[in-house]
Design a protein around this motif. Sequence first.
Motif, PDB file in Angstrom:
ATOM      1  N   TYR A 103     -67.180  -5.929 -58.158  1.00  7.14           N
ATOM      2  CA  TYR A 103     -66.427  -4.696 -57.954  1.00  7.14           C
ATOM      3  C   TYR A 103     -64.930  -4.954 -58.184  1.00  7.14           C
ATOM      4  O   TYR A 103     -64.085  -4.285 -57.600  1.00  7.14           O
ATOM      5  CB  TYR A 103     -66.651  -4.166 -56.535  1.00  7.14           C
ATOM      6  N   ALA A 106     -62.223  -2.176 -58.704  1.00  8.36           N
ATOM      7  CA  ALA A 106     -62.910  -0.898 -58.447  1.00  8.36           C
ATOM      8  C   ALA A 106     -62.139  -0.066 -57.429  1.00  8.36           C
ATOM      9  O   ALA A 106     -61.443  -0.601 -56.560  1.00  8.36           O
ATOM     10  CB  ALA A 106     -64.319  -1.147 -57.936  1.00  8.36           C
ATOM     11  N   ALA A 126     -59.499  -4.859 -55.921  1.00  7.80           N
ATOM     12  CA  ALA A 126     -60.131  -3.561 -55.638  1.00  7.80           C
ATOM     13  C   ALA A 126     -59.276  -2.742 -54.668  1.00  7.80           C
ATOM     14  O   ALA A 126     -58.548  -3.293 -53.835  1.00  7.80           O
ATOM     15  CB  ALA A 126     -61.524  -3.764 -55.058  1.00  7.80           C
TER      16      ALA A 126
END
Length: 215
Positions: A103, A106, A126
């Motif tokens: 991720y 993200a 992230a």
Amino acid sequence: MSDLEHYYRVLELEPGATLEEVNQAYKDLVFVWHPDRIPKDNLRLQQKAQDKLKAINEAREKLRSLKTKHQTIHHSPPPQEEKPSQTIQKPPKQNSDLSGKDYSRANLSNKDLSGRNLSYANLSGANLSDTFMHKVNLRGANLSEANLFRANLLLADLREANLRATNLIGADLSGADLRGADLTGARIRSGERLLVKLVGTNLAGAIMPDGSIYQ
């Protein structure tokens, strides 16, 4: 009073509240009633907080389950006739095991990741601002340069996590396990003022922002 009305009342909501409102009410009430916020020597309030938290968790799970089922029934697209050359793919089921997932960079801001297994996941860079991660498993996860501004990490497992240069301003790490975590260069202060909640946090062996090892 029906069970459904009772669950709404526990979360201090009117019947018919949306799933988003249910989740937000849950976050707010956990923030208020978490036992780590109650003086340890006040046994009466400690017991009351534990009872409140149990009721809040039950109400949220019951309402979330009901609303998810309702949405599946009423909002699913009408079935289409399958053509011989087509393959119908079912959407993946929601899975609490996200260990090792990537991720990086993200945008997970305001998401509810409570109870998820994100051990050894790559969350570098992230955006996790205002994300709710109560009891999330982030053991060994890469959170370097991630934005955890005002993230709720109550009782999170962050053992051996990489938190280098992570923004932790406003984050709540009460009761979290940070043994062996690397916080080198992490943002936790404004001047001399500590802006991270560390009530009951286990920092044994953690590398602190200044490079020292917590004893």
